[in-house]
Design an enzyme around this catalytic site. Structure first.
Site, PDB file in Angstrom:
ATOM      1  N   SER A 143      -3.011  -7.895   7.091  1.00 16.46           N
ATOM      2  CA  SER A 143      -2.990  -8.456   5.730  1.00 16.46           C
ATOM      3  C   SER A 143      -3.583  -9.859   5.635  1.00 16.46           C
ATOM      4  O   SER A 143      -4.290 -10.172   4.669  1.00 16.46           O
ATOM      5  CB  SER A 143      -1.557  -8.480   5.196  1.00 16.46           C
ATOM      6  OG  SER A 143      -1.037  -7.185   5.161  1.00 16.46           O
ATOM      7  N   PHE A 154      -1.533   8.138   4.238  1.00 23.06           N
ATOM      8  CA  PHE A 154      -2.335   8.757   5.314  1.00 23.06           C
ATOM      9  C   PHE A 154      -3.596   9.429   4.784  1.00 23.06           C
ATOM     10  O   PHE A 154      -3.836  10.618   5.063  1.00 23.06           O
ATOM     11  CB  PHE A 154      -1.504   9.794   6.088  1.00 23.06           C
ATOM     12  CG  PHE A 154      -0.483   9.229   7.036  1.00 23.06           C
ATOM     13  CD1 PHE A 154      -0.426   7.867   7.323  1.00 23.06           C
ATOM     14  CD2 PHE A 154       0.425  10.067   7.681  1.00 23.06           C
ATOM     15  CE1 PHE A 154       0.519   7.354   8.219  1.00 23.06           C
ATOM     16  CE2 PHE A 154       1.376   9.566   8.576  1.00 23.06           C
ATOM     17  CZ  PHE A 154       1.424   8.211   8.836  1.00 23.06           C
ATOM     18  N   ASN A 161       5.024   6.012   3.402  1.00 20.90           N
ATOM     19  CA  ASN A 161       4.273   6.678   2.327  1.00 20.90           C
ATOM     20  C   ASN A 161       4.079   8.176   2.510  1.00 20.90           C
ATOM     21  O   ASN A 161       3.393   8.809   1.717  1.00 20.90           O
ATOM     22  CB  ASN A 161       2.917   5.991   2.149  1.00 20.90           C
ATOM     23  CG  ASN A 161       3.087   4.519   1.796  1.00 20.90           C
ATOM     24  OD1 ASN A 161       3.918   4.192   0.951  1.00 20.90           O
ATOM     25  ND2 ASN A 161       2.341   3.657   2.460  1.00 20.90           N
ATOM     26  N   THR A 162       4.630   8.734   3.586  1.00 20.96           N
ATOM     27  CA  THR A 162       4.659  10.188   3.742  1.00 20.96           C
ATOM     28  C   THR A 162       6.134  10.570   3.693  1.00 20.96           C
ATOM     29  O   THR A 162       6.895  10.217   4.592  1.00 20.96           O
ATOM     30  CB  THR A 162       4.018  10.610   5.090  1.00 20.96           C
ATOM     31  OG1 THR A 162       2.637  10.264   5.055  1.00 20.96           O
ATOM     32  CG2 THR A 162       4.154  12.102   5.329  1.00 20.96           C
ATOM     33  N   SER A 180       5.534   5.159   8.738  1.00 20.32           N
ATOM     34  CA  SER A 180       4.891   4.937   7.440  1.00 20.32           C
ATOM     35  C   SER A 180       5.883   5.294   6.347  1.00 20.32           C
ATOM     36  O   SER A 180       6.497   6.365   6.399  1.00 20.32           O
ATOM     37  CB  SER A 180       3.646   5.805   7.285  1.00 20.32           C
ATOM     38  OG  SER A 180       3.250   5.779   5.922  1.00 20.32           O
ATOM     39  N   ASN A 193       0.837  -1.198   0.000  1.00 18.05           N
ATOM     40  CA  ASN A 193       0.000   0.000   0.000  1.00 18.05           C
ATOM     41  C   ASN A 193       0.868   1.243   0.000  1.00 18.05           C
ATOM     42  O   ASN A 193       1.952   1.270   0.577  1.00 18.05           O
ATOM     43  CB  ASN A 193      -0.985  -0.012   1.186  1.00 18.05           C
ATOM     44  CG  ASN A 193      -0.448   0.687   2.414  1.00 18.05           C
ATOM     45  OD1 ASN A 193      -0.479   1.916   2.509  1.00 18.05           O
ATOM     46  ND2 ASN A 193       0.080  -0.096   3.356  1.00 18.05           N
ATOM     47  N   ASN A 231       5.831  -1.564  11.375  1.00 22.33           N
ATOM     48  CA  ASN A 231       5.042  -1.117  10.223  1.00 22.33           C
ATOM     49  C   ASN A 231       5.415  -1.934   8.969  1.00 22.33           C
ATOM     50  O   ASN A 231       6.170  -2.901   9.069  1.00 22.33           O
ATOM     51  CB  ASN A 231       5.309   0.377  10.004  1.00 22.33           C
ATOM     52  CG  ASN A 231       4.068   1.123   9.545  1.00 22.33           C
ATOM     53  OD1 ASN A 231       3.360   0.632   8.657  1.00 22.33           O
ATOM     54  ND2 ASN A 231       3.798   2.259  10.134  1.00 22.33           N
ATOM     55  N   LYS A 238       5.474   3.440  17.073  1.00 22.11           N
ATOM     56  CA  LYS A 238       5.438   2.364  16.063  1.00 22.11           C
ATOM     57  C   LYS A 238       6.591   2.559  15.102  1.00 22.11           C
ATOM     58  O   LYS A 238       6.700   3.587  14.444  1.00 22.11           O
ATOM     59  CB  LYS A 238       4.107   2.379  15.311  1.00 22.11           C
ATOM     60  CG  LYS A 238       3.990   1.240  14.298  1.00 22.11           C
ATOM     61  CD  LYS A 238       2.576   1.063  13.795  1.00 22.11           C
ATOM     62  CE  LYS A 238       2.496  -0.063  12.779  1.00 22.11           C
ATOM     63  NZ  LYS A 238       1.134  -0.252  12.257  1.00 22.11           N
TER      64      LYS A 238
HETATM   65  C1  LIG Z   1      -3.796  -1.297   3.452  1.00 24.85           C
HETATM   66  C2  LIG Z   1      -2.954  -1.034   4.671  1.00 24.85           C
HETATM   67  C3  LIG Z   1      -3.021   0.206   5.299  1.00 24.85           C
HETATM   68  C4  LIG Z   1      -2.251   0.467   6.433  1.00 24.85           C
HETATM   69  N1  LIG Z   1      -2.347   1.677   7.053  1.00 24.85           N
HETATM   70  C5  LIG Z   1      -1.636   1.906   8.187  1.00 24.85           C
HETATM   71  C6  LIG Z   1      -1.760   3.134   8.872  1.00 24.85           C
HETATM   72  O1  LIG Z   1      -2.547   4.017   8.512  1.00 24.85           O
HETATM   73  N2  LIG Z   1      -0.984   3.321   9.974  1.00 24.85           N
HETATM   74  C7  LIG Z   1      -0.113   2.376  10.448  1.00 24.85           C
HETATM   75  O2  LIG Z   1       0.553   2.581  11.461  1.00 24.85           O
HETATM   76  N3  LIG Z   1       0.003   1.188   9.816  1.00 24.85           N
HETATM   77  C8  LIG Z   1      -0.739   0.938   8.711  1.00 24.85           C
HETATM   78  N4  LIG Z   1      -0.611  -0.280   8.081  1.00 24.85           N
HETATM   79  C9  LIG Z   1       0.371  -1.256   8.593  1.00 24.85           C
HETATM   80  C10 LIG Z   1      -0.262  -2.290   9.523  1.00 24.85           C
HETATM   81  O3  LIG Z   1      -0.784  -1.698  10.683  1.00 24.85           O
HETATM   82  C11 LIG Z   1       0.785  -3.344   9.915  1.00 24.85           C
HETATM   83  O4  LIG Z   1       1.806  -2.722  10.665  1.00 24.85           O
HETATM   84  C12 LIG Z   1       1.418  -4.038   8.717  1.00 24.85           C
HETATM   85  O5  LIG Z   1       0.457  -4.233   7.715  1.00 24.85           O
HETATM   86  C13 LIG Z   1       2.033  -5.401   9.085  1.00 24.85           C
HETATM   87  O6  LIG Z   1       1.059  -6.286   9.578  1.00 24.85           O
HETATM   88  P1  LIG Z   1       0.377  -7.422   8.643  1.00 24.85           P
HETATM   89  O7  LIG Z   1       1.479  -8.151   7.964  1.00 24.85           O
HETATM   90  O8  LIG Z   1      -0.424  -8.263   9.585  1.00 24.85           O
HETATM   91  O9  LIG Z   1      -0.492  -6.699   7.674  1.00 24.85           O
HETATM   92  C14 LIG Z   1      -1.393  -0.547   6.942  1.00 24.85           C
HETATM   93  C15 LIG Z   1      -1.334  -1.798   6.307  1.00 24.85           C
HETATM   94  C16 LIG Z   1      -2.105  -2.045   5.199  1.00 24.85           C
HETATM   95  C17 LIG Z   1      -2.029  -3.399   4.538  1.00 24.85           C
END
Ligand SMILES: Cc1cc2nc3c(=O)[nH]c(=O)nc-3n(C[C@H](O)[C@H](O)[C@H](O)COP(=O)(O)O)c2cc1C
Length: 364
Positions: A317, A114, A175-176, A173, A110, A243, A214
């Site tokens: 995920s 934000f 992405n910022t 993140s 992704n 993250n 985080k």
């Molecule tokens: C579509 C998507 C959006 C996410 N948005 C955020 C976010 O806004 N803030 C954040 O701290 N992590 C965000 N994450 C990261 C998740 O909180 C997590 O740290 C990361 O996906 C690893 O866990 P997983 O493998 O179980 O997905 C996002 C992950 C995904 C897949």
């Protein structure tokens, strides 16, 4: 019933663009009166950051970014829900498409950037449900165009203190642009000083809200030394590790999609995130608890995270590919593993493998 509906709906959701499928899932959770089916095994209770978690499995940040469905998720059996990332001002995020599935890898990329309804709207939603109880953490981040990013975090602490079970200060993140620079020693020191001062200020009016940071899994061990050092000096209440990753393993099967820029999550990041978790655990020396996130997709992977140092875990995920039925499965496998190991509480398993993991070859 949930299982049946889910198994019918999931193939259809899989045909939609990832972000549309996510919106549909949020709507379904908003309008369906989900009932929590089974009470949690008392063995799964965890006390951390001064909070009592009914079970250690949380919904990671990013699923309920705008605080629309925390209660539906809690009723489904999550031990806690992390809302956000929320930014002070509403912002649209990056251009679509910006979420990509890698089905053969059980992964997601992704680059949402934000997208947020903004603090006032999210606060209104969370204030309206405040009496419901349950552990709802708020993940906070800075606006892309902010002139003073640290002031954004400070303002969010002040705004959300009355409704947050805990804060997750998101400095990881990818992405910022520039956000991850806040993990660097000098910036982090300034950030944590002002964030902890803000928390102390609002604590005079509200109860003390735990502050967690985080972090990214893409850190050198030297950078991790600095981060843990700063976290301990400023007495943060915990860390979330971690993250999404900007790394792309050569072994990914969906190589074409893997080239999309953004943060990768899901199965392929499990080994790296778990190693960084163990490395964090040995450096923290029990000063505060950790939430382990990244690539959890089963009871077995949940157990590995806990043994690597996580007092609590969270996932996102794997739910995209396996649906919400994964949650009761993980909890029951966890109960089973604890009983088999002769543990009377999750606590007894936390970190037992951390030191051994740090001696292993670095994950590819
Ligand atoms: C579509 C998507 C959006 C996410 N948005 C955020 C976010 O806004 N803030 C954040 O701290 N992590 C965000 N994450 C990261 C998740 O909180 C997590 O740290 C990361 O996906 C690893 O866990 P997983 O493998 O179980 O997905 C996002 C992950 C995904 C897949």
């Amino acid at each position: 019933m949930i299982g049946l509906l889910e198994s019918m709906a999931r193939p259809l959701l899989g045909l939609l663009e990832a972000e549309d499928a996510h919106r549909l899932a949020i709507h379904a959770l908003k309008f369906r009166p989900f009932v929590k089916l089974v009470a949690d095994d008392p063995l799964l209770r965890v006390r951390a950051f001064g909070l009592n978690f009914p079970n250690p499995v949380g919904m990671a940040a990013g699923f309920d970014k705008h605080g629309e469905v925390p209660d539906a998720l809690l009723r489904l059996g999550f031990g806690f829900v992390e809302v956000g990332t929320v930014t002070p001002q509403p912002q649209a995020g990056n251009a679509r498409p910006r979420v990509f599935r890698l089905p053969r890898d059980g992964a997601v990329i992704n680059r949402l950037g934000f997208n947020s309804d903004g603090a006032p709207t999210v606060l209104r939603r969370l204030a309206a449900r405040a009496k419901e109880g349950g552990i709802v953490g708020i993940n906070i981040g800075a606006n892309k165009e902010s002139a003073d990013r640290i002031a954004d975090y400070v303002g969010l602490i002040e705004t959300f203190a009355p409704v947050a079970s805990y804060f997750a200060v998101n400095i990881s993140s990818p992405n910022t642009p520039g956000l991850r620079d806040l993990q660097q020693a000098q910036s982090l020191d300034a950030l944590l000083r002002r964030v902890m001062e803000a928390r102390a200020r609002v604590s005079r009016t509200a109860a003390t809200t735990p502050v967690l940071i985080k972090i990214a899994p893409d850190l050198t061990l030297g950078e991790l030394d600095d981060i843990v050092g700063a976290a301990r000096r400023h007495r943060v209440d915990g860390m979330i590790v971690g993250n999404t990753t900007v790394a792309r393993s050569a072994t990914l099967r969906d190589q074409a999609i893997a080239r999309e820029p953004g943060g990768l999550s899901g199965c392929p990041m499990f080994a790296l995130a778990t190693r960084i978790l163990a490395e964090t655990y040995v450096r923290v020396e029990d000063a505060f608890p950790l939430i382990g996130v990244g690539g959890i997709y089963s009871g077995a992977t949940a157990v590995i995270k806990i043994r690597a140092g996580a007092s609590l875990i969270a996932l996102y995920s794997a739910l995209v590919f396996n649906g919400l039925r994964l949650l009761p499965a993980i909890k029951s496998e966890l109960s089973h593993a604890l009983r088999q190991a002769g543990c009377c509480a999750v606590d007894e398993m936390v970190g037992v493998d951390a030191a051994a993991l740090t001696a292993e070859k670095w994950p590819a």
